[in-house]
Design an enzyme around this catalytic site. Sequence first.
Site, PDB file in Angstrom:
ATOM      1  N   LYS A 189       0.839  -1.212   0.000  1.00  0.00           N
ATOM      2  CA  LYS A 189       0.000   0.000   0.000  1.00  0.00           C
ATOM      3  C   LYS A 189       0.871   1.258   0.000  1.00  0.00           C
ATOM      4  O   LYS A 189       0.665   2.163  -0.788  1.00  0.00           O
ATOM      5  CB  LYS A 189      -0.938   0.034   1.223  1.00  0.00           C
ATOM      6  CG  LYS A 189      -1.883  -1.142   1.321  1.00  0.00           C
ATOM      7  CD  LYS A 189      -2.802  -1.019   2.518  1.00  0.00           C
ATOM      8  CE  LYS A 189      -2.108  -1.026   3.865  1.00  0.00           C
ATOM      9  NZ  LYS A 189      -1.473  -2.305   4.230  1.00  0.00           N
ATOM     10  N   ARG A 223      -9.563   1.397   8.827  1.00  0.00           N
ATOM     11  CA  ARG A 223      -9.279   0.001   9.121  1.00  0.00           C
ATOM     12  C   ARG A 223     -10.391  -0.650   9.933  1.00  0.00           C
ATOM     13  O   ARG A 223     -10.309  -1.835  10.214  1.00  0.00           O
ATOM     14  CB  ARG A 223      -7.998  -0.071   9.959  1.00  0.00           C
ATOM     15  CG  ARG A 223      -6.745  -0.412   9.198  1.00  0.00           C
ATOM     16  CD  ARG A 223      -5.657  -0.288  10.220  1.00  0.00           C
ATOM     17  NE  ARG A 223      -4.463  -0.991   9.961  1.00  0.00           N
ATOM     18  CZ  ARG A 223      -3.408  -0.489   9.338  1.00  0.00           C
ATOM     19  NH1 ARG A 223      -3.463   0.701   8.803  1.00  0.00           N
ATOM     20  NH2 ARG A 223      -2.308  -1.180   9.242  1.00  0.00           N
ATOM     21  N   ARG A 231      11.451  -6.438   4.618  1.00  0.00           N
ATOM     22  CA  ARG A 231      11.289  -4.989   4.441  1.00  0.00           C
ATOM     23  C   ARG A 231      12.323  -4.219   5.264  1.00  0.00           C
ATOM     24  O   ARG A 231      12.643  -4.573   6.394  1.00  0.00           O
ATOM     25  CB  ARG A 231       9.890  -4.546   4.867  1.00  0.00           C
ATOM     26  CG  ARG A 231       9.758  -3.018   4.822  1.00  0.00           C
ATOM     27  CD  ARG A 231       8.356  -2.550   4.926  1.00  0.00           C
ATOM     28  NE  ARG A 231       7.648  -3.088   6.065  1.00  0.00           N
ATOM     29  CZ  ARG A 231       6.337  -2.919   6.256  1.00  0.00           C
ATOM     30  NH1 ARG A 231       5.629  -2.235   5.381  1.00  0.00           N
ATOM     31  NH2 ARG A 231       5.753  -3.432   7.308  1.00  0.00           N
ATOM     32  N   ARG A 262      11.394  -2.383  10.907  1.00  0.00           N
ATOM     33  CA  ARG A 262      10.332  -1.959  11.828  1.00  0.00           C
ATOM     34  C   ARG A 262      10.172  -2.979  12.942  1.00  0.00           C
ATOM     35  O   ARG A 262      10.268  -4.177  12.708  1.00  0.00           O
ATOM     36  CB  ARG A 262       9.003  -1.820  11.052  1.00  0.00           C
ATOM     37  CG  ARG A 262       8.789  -0.442  10.484  1.00  0.00           C
ATOM     38  CD  ARG A 262       7.632  -0.338   9.534  1.00  0.00           C
ATOM     39  NE  ARG A 262       6.391  -0.958   9.974  1.00  0.00           N
ATOM     40  CZ  ARG A 262       5.244  -0.874   9.297  1.00  0.00           C
ATOM     41  NH1 ARG A 262       5.190  -0.187   8.170  1.00  0.00           N
ATOM     42  NH2 ARG A 262       4.157  -1.466   9.736  1.00  0.00           N
ATOM     43  N   ARG A 309      -0.434  -8.704  13.199  1.00  0.00           N
ATOM     44  CA  ARG A 309      -0.985  -7.679  12.290  1.00  0.00           C
ATOM     45  C   ARG A 309      -1.928  -8.307  11.274  1.00  0.00           C
ATOM     46  O   ARG A 309      -2.962  -7.741  10.944  1.00  0.00           O
ATOM     47  CB  ARG A 309       0.154  -6.928  11.592  1.00  0.00           C
ATOM     48  CG  ARG A 309       0.797  -5.881  12.488  1.00  0.00           C
ATOM     49  CD  ARG A 309       2.191  -5.526  12.038  1.00  0.00           C
ATOM     50  NE  ARG A 309       2.246  -5.019  10.694  1.00  0.00           N
ATOM     51  CZ  ARG A 309       3.269  -5.250   9.852  1.00  0.00           C
ATOM     52  NH1 ARG A 309       4.293  -5.993  10.232  1.00  0.00           N
ATOM     53  NH2 ARG A 309       3.258  -4.743   8.658  1.00  0.00           N
TER      54      ARG A 309
HETATM   55  P1  AP5 Z   1       4.789  -1.650   1.855  1.00  0.00           P
HETATM   56  O1  AP5 Z   1       4.522  -0.743   0.714  1.00  0.00           O
HETATM   57  O2  AP5 Z   1       5.572  -1.132   3.016  1.00  0.00           O
HETATM   58  O3  AP5 Z   1       3.415  -2.334   2.348  1.00  0.00           O
HETATM   59  P2  AP5 Z   1       2.209  -1.738   3.188  1.00  0.00           P
HETATM   60  O4  AP5 Z   1       0.977  -2.357   2.628  1.00  0.00           O
HETATM   61  O5  AP5 Z   1       2.283  -0.264   3.261  1.00  0.00           O
HETATM   62  O6  AP5 Z   1       2.524  -2.419   4.579  1.00  0.00           O
HETATM   63  P3  AP5 Z   1       2.460  -1.834   6.078  1.00  0.00           P
HETATM   64  O7  AP5 Z   1       3.240  -2.780   6.928  1.00  0.00           O
HETATM   65  O8  AP5 Z   1       2.832  -0.398   6.110  1.00  0.00           O
HETATM   66  O9  AP5 Z   1       0.986  -2.021   6.401  1.00  0.00           O
HETATM   67  P4  AP5 Z   1       0.414  -2.086   7.796  1.00  0.00           P
HETATM   68  O10 AP5 Z   1      -1.016  -2.014   7.438  1.00  0.00           O
HETATM   69  O11 AP5 Z   1       0.809  -3.248   8.621  1.00  0.00           O
HETATM   70  O12 AP5 Z   1       1.144  -0.920   8.586  1.00  0.00           O
HETATM   71  P5  AP5 Z   1       0.823   0.614   8.825  1.00  0.00           P
HETATM   72  O13 AP5 Z   1       2.078   1.347   8.726  1.00  0.00           O
HETATM   73  O14 AP5 Z   1      -0.342   1.045   8.032  1.00  0.00           O
HETATM   74  O15 AP5 Z   1       5.511  -2.962   1.260  1.00  0.00           O
HETATM   75  C1  AP5 Z   1       5.908  -4.023   2.110  1.00  0.00           C
HETATM   76  C2  AP5 Z   1       7.199  -4.664   1.580  1.00  0.00           C
HETATM   77  O16 AP5 Z   1       6.917  -5.326   0.347  1.00  0.00           O
HETATM   78  C3  AP5 Z   1       8.314  -3.661   1.279  1.00  0.00           C
HETATM   79  O17 AP5 Z   1       9.524  -4.245   1.632  1.00  0.00           O
HETATM   80  C4  AP5 Z   1       8.219  -3.448  -0.245  1.00  0.00           C
HETATM   81  O18 AP5 Z   1       9.465  -3.099  -0.799  1.00  0.00           O
HETATM   82  C5  AP5 Z   1       7.745  -4.828  -0.705  1.00  0.00           C
HETATM   83  N1  AP5 Z   1       6.929  -4.800  -1.897  1.00  0.00           N
HETATM   84  C6  AP5 Z   1       5.935  -3.916  -2.218  1.00  0.00           C
HETATM   85  N2  AP5 Z   1       5.369  -4.236  -3.404  1.00  0.00           N
HETATM   86  C7  AP5 Z   1       6.010  -5.362  -3.839  1.00  0.00           C
HETATM   87  C8  AP5 Z   1       5.879  -6.193  -5.003  1.00  0.00           C
HETATM   88  N3  AP5 Z   1       4.974  -5.925  -5.958  1.00  0.00           N
HETATM   89  N4  AP5 Z   1       6.689  -7.273  -5.097  1.00  0.00           N
HETATM   90  C9  AP5 Z   1       7.614  -7.553  -4.125  1.00  0.00           C
HETATM   91  N5  AP5 Z   1       7.792  -6.807  -3.013  1.00  0.00           N
HETATM   92  C10 AP5 Z   1       6.990  -5.727  -2.862  1.00  0.00           C
HETATM   93  O19 AP5 Z   1       0.370   0.562  10.352  1.00  0.00           O
HETATM   94  C11 AP5 Z   1       1.291   0.243  11.371  1.00  0.00           C
HETATM   95  C12 AP5 Z   1       0.567   0.190  12.698  1.00  0.00           C
HETATM   96  O20 AP5 Z   1       0.016   1.482  13.003  1.00  0.00           O
HETATM   97  C13 AP5 Z   1      -0.638  -0.755  12.753  1.00  0.00           C
HETATM   98  O21 AP5 Z   1      -0.256  -2.086  13.061  1.00  0.00           O
HETATM   99  C14 AP5 Z   1      -1.451  -0.106  13.888  1.00  0.00           C
HETATM  100  O22 AP5 Z   1      -0.895  -0.373  15.151  1.00  0.00           O
HETATM  101  C15 AP5 Z   1      -1.268   1.381  13.617  1.00  0.00           C
HETATM  102  N6  AP5 Z   1      -2.276   1.929  12.687  1.00  0.00           N
HETATM  103  C16 AP5 Z   1      -2.046   2.514  11.476  1.00  0.00           C
HETATM  104  N7  AP5 Z   1      -3.192   2.900  10.914  1.00  0.00           N
HETATM  105  C17 AP5 Z   1      -4.178   2.556  11.768  1.00  0.00           C
HETATM  106  C18 AP5 Z   1      -5.598   2.687  11.725  1.00  0.00           C
HETATM  107  N8  AP5 Z   1      -6.215   3.247  10.691  1.00  0.00           N
HETATM  108  N9  AP5 Z   1      -6.315   2.228  12.791  1.00  0.00           N
HETATM  109  C19 AP5 Z   1      -5.705   1.668  13.858  1.00  0.00           C
HETATM  110  N10 AP5 Z   1      -4.370   1.499  13.959  1.00  0.00           N
HETATM  111  C20 AP5 Z   1      -3.611   1.947  12.915  1.00  0.00           C
HETATM  112 MG    MG Z   2       2.567   1.126   4.799  1.00  0.00          MG
END
Ligand code: AP5
Ligand code: MG
Length: 225
Positions: A24, A99, A138, A171, A182
């Site tokens: 994402k 979410r 990652r 991370r 997660r």
């Molecule tokens: P990346 O682009 O980083 O993936 P992502 O979907 O953004 O993953 P996140 O881990 O950021 O999602 P998340 O939902 O767990 O965490 P968030 O930060 O939102 O890509 C991942 C990896 O894959 C990278 O290494 C990339 O290079 C690789 N990649 C990408 N595309 C590829 C491809 N096509 N082929 C191969 N490799 C590829 O949230 C973190 C925490 O914050 C949550 O756990 C929660 O505690 C809190 N939080 C955030 N938002 C909320 C909310 N709305 N409500 C409640 N808690 C929240």
């Molecule tokens: Mg992300």
Amino acid sequence: MSLGAPLPDRDRLIVLLGPPGAGKGTQAKRLAARYGIPQLSTGDMLREARAKGSELGKKVAAIMDAGQLVSDDIVIALIEERLNDGSTKVGAIFDGFPRTVAQAEALEAMLGRFGRKIDRAVLVDVSDDEVVRRNSGRRMCSTCQRTYHIEFAPPKVEGVCDVDGGPLIQRADDKPEKIQARLQAYHREPMVEYYEGKKMLRRVAGVGALDDVFERLATAVDAEG
Ligand code: AP5
Ligand code: MG
């Protein structure tokens, strides 16, 4: 499709859905550049708060590191601030928000006050096995939060961000047991069903080359109806 000039003809309010590590954030940055609109990532906002050592950052640290969701009121307030600051006038990419159903309803209410509504929800579809592979490898820039993958998207110089030269870190929630937590938190919430029920959902295969996934996403964003 090139990362060309902004296309401000439509109010593009796009929700990106998908499991943790679906890509994402990676694709939201590209879509934001393509359409000239900001990426609103609640995960990035919360990590920034932690990096600054703010009260909010301290409050959410343990929950985030455990892979659990922080409370709705906290993330809704973060998004509300951005919707009120004038930066989302021609659209926004919502990355990792909403979410929960409560967050989705709050977002609709906030946008409704400005006579706006979500244009489209796009699911970046990736299997749980792929999620584990992606999160395990990652690495993230400790200053700009750009993400890399040691195998699939490595930086030019190992351990260093291509964009600003910042050191790359892993991370805390990318440890195997946290990835599972997660994933469970993701599967508990019916967000795909929610947007499907509203006939707003489009599914895009999230596997393959970054450019190919981007093409599919941009096509889904641009499609009429
Ligand atoms: P990346 O682009 O980083 O993936 P992502 O979907 O953004 O993953 P996140 O881990 O950021 O999602 P998340 O939902 O767990 O965490 P968030 O930060 O939102 O890509 C991942 C990896 O894959 C990278 O290494 C990339 O290079 C690789 N990649 C990408 N595309 C590829 C491809 N096509 N082929 C191969 N490799 C590829 O949230 C973190 C925490 O914050 C949550 O756990 C929660 O505690 C809190 N939080 C955030 N938002 C909320 C909310 N709305 N409500 C409640 N808690 C929240
Ligand atoms: Mg992300």
